[in-house]
Structures are given as C-alpha cells and as structure tokens.
Design an enzyme around this catalytic site. Sequence first.
Site, PDB file in Angstrom:
ATOM      1  N   GLU A  87       0.838  -1.201   0.000  1.00 58.24           N
ATOM      2  CA  GLU A  87       0.000   0.000   0.000  1.00 58.24           C
ATOM      3  C   GLU A  87       0.872   1.250   0.000  1.00 58.24           C
ATOM      4  O   GLU A  87       1.967   1.249   0.560  1.00 58.24           O
ATOM      5  CB  GLU A  87      -0.821   0.049   1.287  1.00 58.24           C
ATOM      6  CG  GLU A  87      -1.771  -1.106   1.452  1.00 58.24           C
ATOM      7  CD  GLU A  87      -2.508  -0.993   2.774  1.00 58.24           C
ATOM      8  OE1 GLU A  87      -3.371  -1.844   3.000  1.00 58.24           O
ATOM      9  OE2 GLU A  87      -2.218  -0.085   3.567  1.00 58.24           O
ATOM     10  N   CYS A 105       3.311   8.557   1.449  1.00 61.88           N
ATOM     11  CA  CYS A 105       3.724   7.626   2.505  1.00 61.88           C
ATOM     12  C   CYS A 105       4.029   6.300   1.822  1.00 61.88           C
ATOM     13  O   CYS A 105       3.133   5.685   1.237  1.00 61.88           O
ATOM     14  CB  CYS A 105       2.581   7.482   3.512  1.00 61.88           C
ATOM     15  SG  CYS A 105       2.918   6.256   4.775  1.00 61.88           S
ATOM     16  N   CYS A 112       5.417  -7.087   7.872  1.00 58.41           N
ATOM     17  CA  CYS A 112       6.366  -6.526   8.832  1.00 58.41           C
ATOM     18  C   CYS A 112       6.559  -7.511   9.980  1.00 58.41           C
ATOM     19  O   CYS A 112       5.607  -8.131  10.446  1.00 58.41           O
ATOM     20  CB  CYS A 112       5.824  -5.199   9.376  1.00 58.41           C
ATOM     21  SG  CYS A 112       6.979  -4.397  10.507  1.00 58.41           S
ATOM     22  N   CYS A 116       3.489  -4.650  15.778  1.00 58.43           N
ATOM     23  CA  CYS A 116       2.891  -3.703  16.735  1.00 58.43           C
ATOM     24  C   CYS A 116       1.416  -4.047  16.943  1.00 58.43           C
ATOM     25  O   CYS A 116       0.716  -4.424  15.991  1.00 58.43           O
ATOM     26  CB  CYS A 116       3.027  -2.274  16.231  1.00 58.43           C
ATOM     27  SG  CYS A 116       4.741  -1.789  16.007  1.00 58.43           S
ATOM     28  N   CYS A 119      -1.415  -2.427  14.654  1.00 60.68           N
ATOM     29  CA  CYS A 119      -1.142  -2.287  13.226  1.00 60.68           C
ATOM     30  C   CYS A 119      -1.641  -3.483  12.421  1.00 60.68           C
ATOM     31  O   CYS A 119      -1.316  -4.632  12.730  1.00 60.68           O
ATOM     32  CB  CYS A 119       0.364  -2.123  13.032  1.00 60.68           C
ATOM     33  SG  CYS A 119       0.847  -2.098  11.312  1.00 60.68           S
ATOM     34  N   CYS A 337      -2.380   1.840   8.026  1.00 59.21           N
ATOM     35  CA  CYS A 337      -1.448   0.982   7.313  1.00 59.21           C
ATOM     36  C   CYS A 337      -1.866  -0.487   7.356  1.00 59.21           C
ATOM     37  O   CYS A 337      -2.094  -1.059   8.405  1.00 59.21           O
ATOM     38  CB  CYS A 337      -0.081   1.188   7.984  1.00 59.21           C
ATOM     39  SG  CYS A 337       1.133  -0.024   7.654  1.00 59.21           S
TER      40      CYS A 337
END
Length: 348
Positions: A87, A105, A112, A116, A119, A337
């Site tokens: 994205e 961005c 990832c 987190c 997220c 995100c």
Amino acid sequence: MRGCSENELIQICQELGLKRFRAIQLFQWVQQKAVTTWEEMKNIGERDRHALRSRLTFNSLEKVREQRSKDGTRKYLFRLDDGETIECVLMDYARTTSRDRHTVCVSTQVGCAVGCAFCATGLEGFRRNLSVGEIVGQVLDITHYVRQEDPDFQVTNIVFMGMGEPLLNYDQVLPAIQLLNQGQGLNIGMRRMTISTSGVVPQILQLAKDNPQVGLAVSLHAAQDEVRNDLIPMNRRYPLIQLMEACREYTQITHRRITFEVALTSKNAKREEAEALVRLLKGQFGHVNLIPINSVAGTGMERPDPELMSKFAQVLEDAGISVSSREERGADIDAACGQLRRQWEGEL
Ligand code: SF4
C-alpha cells in the site's frame, strides 16, 4: 531500472557503447517525467532503446485498487512482480503561505516482522524486503497517475511510514532516499523526507553516522517498558533505556530534532502515561506528535476520547515539551497501514 542511479545508467550506457547523454536522458524519463513505457521516451531512438532493453527491465507497479477520501487523500494498492501487494498513500495539504504539500507515505517491506499491537500490517507477519526500485517506484507511479489529471503535479514530501520497518531494510531505503533526492530526478529535498522507526537501535546509530539529513521519527507510543513491550514487541529487544541513549547520540551527531510519535488509544491516553513521557524526554531535543489511532478490527484497540487526548497534550505542554496532534487524513477510507491490503485479500 527504476532503482538505478544516474551513475549506474552512465556505466551501463558505456558498456553498451552508447553516449553518456543517453544515460542522462533515460534517467530523466524514468525519475523526473515518471513515464511507464519505453515508447514514451521520445528522444531516444529505436536502435538505442533496443540496446537498453537488452540490459534493463522496466516495470511499473500494477495498480490493483485506488481509494479516494473526501479530504483528497488517495490510497493505492500495488501488485509487485511476484504477486505480493503493498500500500501507499498520497496526502495533499493546501497551504496559503507556501506551496502546497503533496506527501507520499511509502512502504518499505511486504508485511512486517515487528508486530505492533495496533497495526494491521503487523498482523500479517513479514514476507520480504522491497528493493530500491520498488520503493522509488511507488512515488513514480503515484506521480504518473496524478499527472494524468494534473500535468504539473510534483511530490514534495516523502514519509517512510507505510508497510514495514524502514530501518530493517536500511540497505535499500538509504539508496532509495538518495535516488529520490537526485537533481535530475524528482529532486525531493533531504529535509522533506522522514524515516519512521519502531526503535531499531543499531540502525538509528548507523543513520546518525551516514547522516543523510532526512528527518527521523521514532514511534514511541509508551514511556514505560511494561506498556511499550505490549504495544511494540521491538521494545523487548531494545528497551527504552537503550532507545533513548541512541536518540541522544543521534541528536548529538546530527544536531537534528527527533519527532517522537505517540499513538493514543483508549488504553494509553492516561495522565500517568503522559507524566512518564515527560520524565523520559527530559533533556532530549525533540517534538511529540500525538496520533489518535484508527480502530483496526482484530487488534482490540479503540480510538481515544478527544478530551483525553487534549488532557494528555496539556501535561506535555505544561512541562515545556513541544507537542502537536497529527491532522487526521483519509478517515473515510481504509487509511490505517495494512487495512486496504487485508480487506482486498479477504475478498479473494
Ligand atoms: S506499525 Fe510499522 S513497525 Fe509496527 S508492525 Fe506496523 S508496519 Fe511494522
């Protein structure tokens, strides 16, 4: 080819027996004019184009989906050559006293590993790093699409805050920054680019040494290890004492102010958290940016009450800490995100 610097293209042209100026023309077509096909490179003759094609692959990212918010924010889902998707987001800020800001961005990884708690990208786990060409390609493709409606469009700012932890892909992110900065390319000023990190201490120190003059934003989110461990698992590896030591060293070497990002959720928008933040940042050259998080299904996190947010900010201000709240963008689209990618994969 989108990951090649001007010097690399000069070298390739020399090896192919082509003139130096061809490399400069090629670089400008790709990096400044953001074309997406060889045929658009009007001043490069068919014979030279053929020679270049034998050495260089030139693929734009496939646009799978685009969402537009009422505030003008556009979110893109791009497919890479191996079928993975990423994205990126374009945010437009109209300015009365200076030129308008157009901030992209970008993503730096597919998925990832940091995980987190708030997220959507972290829920997917890590798939792979993006290459220089794939990172720069996001900015080029957005430029290409927007110029179809507005031929004078220029990206002015870049934030490395999309999918992935940029400092865990440092070897590709640093050359991407240098490429985006090149005068014959998009010519985006170093100070107009910001890397956001969850706190990868060795690479913060490396960035200080390399000192490319970009901005650094640290996703702090909590000022106590017990709380931060739950929000950002990276904290177990590099706890706050190590992270703050690295931040101090960074500002000593670079003389640059760090932005500390604090995502406020219903769980951490509390007075004791704000007071702990004041203690943690004592003597640190920095600025705090408060971010009300978008609720993400599956994370159990909720947006905090606006009144709790302003009380939190007041505690920081009273202690003399520079603080701002991030302007909310794209609230009516899946702007957090990883949300668009998850939604799209869920439909397959
Ligand atoms: S917030 Fe950033 S570092 Fe944390 S899981 Fe999401 S993409 Fe990774």
